[in-house]
Enzyme design. Sequence first.
Site, PDB file in Angstrom:
ATOM      1  N   GLU A 131      50.866  60.941  -0.333  1.00 30.32           N
ATOM      2  CA  GLU A 131      49.630  60.835  -1.629  1.00 30.32           C
ATOM      3  C   GLU A 131      50.448  61.834  -2.578  1.00 30.32           C
ATOM      4  O   GLU A 131      50.259  63.040  -2.540  1.00 30.32           O
ATOM      5  CB  GLU A 131      48.477  61.154  -1.459  1.00 30.32           C
ATOM      6  CG  GLU A 131      47.915  60.021  -0.165  1.00 30.32           C
ATOM      7  CD  GLU A 131      46.525  60.179  -0.255  1.00 30.32           C
ATOM      8  OE1 GLU A 131      45.836  59.876   0.886  1.00 30.32           O
ATOM      9  OE2 GLU A 131      45.937  61.148  -0.714  1.00 30.32           O
TER      10      GLU A 131
ATOM     11  N   ASP B 287      37.140  66.435  -7.216  1.00 34.18           N
ATOM     12  CA  ASP B 287      37.883  67.430  -6.524  1.00 34.18           C
ATOM     13  C   ASP B 287      37.303  68.643  -6.624  1.00 34.18           C
ATOM     14  O   ASP B 287      36.540  69.199  -7.612  1.00 34.18           O
ATOM     15  CB  ASP B 287      39.250  67.551  -7.274  1.00 34.18           C
ATOM     16  CG  ASP B 287      40.171  66.212  -6.766  1.00 34.18           C
ATOM     17  OD1 ASP B 287      40.394  66.122  -5.576  1.00 34.18           O
ATOM     18  OD2 ASP B 287      40.462  65.398  -7.556  1.00 34.18           O
TER      19      ASP B 287
ATOM     20  N   TYR C 258      40.729  54.911   3.377  1.00 33.54           N
ATOM     21  CA  TYR C 258      40.426  56.534   3.257  1.00 33.54           C
ATOM     22  C   TYR C 258      39.258  56.721   3.888  1.00 33.54           C
ATOM     23  O   TYR C 258      38.341  56.537   2.774  1.00 33.54           O
ATOM     24  CB  TYR C 258      41.163  56.911   2.174  1.00 33.54           C
ATOM     25  CG  TYR C 258      41.124  58.507   1.763  1.00 33.54           C
ATOM     26  CD1 TYR C 258      40.404  59.111   2.670  1.00 33.54           C
ATOM     27  CD2 TYR C 258      42.163  58.883   0.949  1.00 33.54           C
ATOM     28  CE1 TYR C 258      40.597  60.725   2.331  1.00 33.54           C
ATOM     29  CE2 TYR C 258      42.247  60.397   0.706  1.00 33.54           C
ATOM     30  CZ  TYR C 258      41.423  61.106   1.311  1.00 33.54           C
ATOM     31  OH  TYR C 258      41.673  62.363   1.178  1.00 33.54           O
TER      32      TYR C 258
END
Lengths: 263, 404
Positions: A42, A53, A168
């Site tokens: 990735e 994040d 995911y």
Amino acid sequence: MTRLQSAFAKGHPALVCFVTAGDGPTPAILDALVEGGADVIELGMPFTDPMADGPAIQKANLRALAAGITTSTIFKLAAEFRVRHPEVPLVLMGYANPMITRGPQWFADQCADAGVDGVICVDIPPEEDGELGPYLREKGISLIRLATPTTDVARLPAVLDGSSGFLYYVSVAGITGKQSAALASIEEAVTRIKQTAQIPVAVGFGVRTPEQAGPIARVADGVVVGSAFIDLIAQHGDDAAGPVRELATALAGAVHSARKELA
Amino acid sequence: MTIKTPNSFRNQPNESGHFGQFGGRYVAETLMPLILDLEAEYRKAKTDPSFQAEFDDLLEHYVGRPSPLYFAPRLTEELGGAQIWLKRDELNHTGAHKINNCVGQILLAIRMGKTRIIAETGAGQHGVATATVCARFGLPCVIFMGATDVARQAPNVFRMKLLGAEVVPVTAGAATLKDAMNEALRDWVANVHDTFYIIGTAAGPHPYPELVRDFQSVIGREARAQLLSRTGRLPDLLVASIGGGSNSIGLFHPFLDDPTVKMLGVEAAGHGLDKLHAASLAGGRPGILHGNKTYLLQDEDGQILEGHSISAGLDYPGIGPEHAWLKENGRVDYTSVTDTEALAGFQLLCRTEGIIPALEPAHAIAALQKVAPTMDKDAIIIANLCGRGDKDIFAVAEHLGVSL
């Protein structure tokens, strides 16, 4: 079979490794990940405002932007990777705005030309799929969606609809690199998701060590590790490839053999 | 591009939360179920008379509404054109329009059983308003504020702390409003089970732009009724400053279907549109940030640029999606004024009417200086005085070269 399908059909769970494009010597880091045994790469597309994040990847984004990374450089990195590693799937991961800013058709075309296998867009949920999804699918590029602890049984089919490559599973409700989920809750969630999902399920967020990755690989089709690599790159800078290879090797050992230990 | 004129300008957003091509719900999957819950709960609240009654009661007795609609005779005379009326939202409790929305959202949070409140703030006005309603309802409150803003808005930081809020300085990025919003979103993602995010402006993922607009529309509803009862007619022009755009959409929305009423939104041109500024409509282009599609200041790769304005409350690189839509369909005109022009507007209002405005509505006053003289003397303008200037006197003194 696509490169992504092959990566999850090797007879062992897949190690999925995330690094941020343009943070450190990216070509050498990508090679080190492959040499260490990563099954899927990735490649993070830096964004000024990485809302999902934690501090480690936020800083990596800003370091990469400060070092001058651009979208055209990212596609160049991807195309060169494809030449060096014809069989290893490469997925771009990032935020919507850099992906759609020249139009979704432009982005899908660039992905196809560079040999990109899939795209993970953090902030385009199924409800806004029309923004990017149809353009990627038309080019044969997998749209890889995220499922989270808040994605309930009723919602899961919508998340899976139009996605391919793998799902995911974000194991914690939170941001990258922070806390990790209890193994029991991951097992429960993956088992539940696999009853519906026809595609492989990879688990990420908060997975940093071989000791964490191995047990998750017993239940999941893949394990995603990101912030631990980012920390190494922050620490070692231009010399990061060696330490990255070591960590990838150790993780691959744990993930690839996870089910053998069971037998 | 051809834009069809809709039958009504007041029926947006559509079912998927879009205002034309703008708005929407561009959030991480973790937040999506909560956003859908919030929308469902808001639909119920909107049709629940007891919710509306509690909201109205708090606005009347706690906030101090209705705010006056004041005819400004000396400002009118000075500018020598249209009659200028000021909607006095700076007289609200906490000194700005922000409290209207905070009252509405905390009632929603309580309805949803949430027990912890978070918010972002730039200048600190929304942070103070959020801390205020949290104190009023006894809920813990965490305010995310850029470290740069914490340093330059010390009085508001202290106010928030007095009101019992925890103020978290955000050091990421440029450490201003957009970074504070990123950090609030990160906190929310990690605490969705018990936390309600009170967004301060008419932006963010659907349904926030809609519900903030609805809560702020009390400004326009009151102004419309007040002017009708005082003069028997509707205004010719509405003027309001725009950062994210909550005070302006609150004034404009109730008038959108009155075809004779023109509207002017005033963005912050900072040092000038060819230099650092915060005018997303004038200097940006459509993109996706903080959960919605709207006009953004960004580079050719879609990286977000820092906004600049003398007013910390306008210093944001985006704008609410309904404004982006109203610009594209032409219903509202948008202009911008520089820091220097806003400072002149600030001083003009002090001198002519004895009212110290915040630097945000000083932008609206500066726009009046340009537009009022071009209009007939029997024309009527309503300008939204969305905040008072106590918080800004230090910044203004510095810009005028006065040491306090």
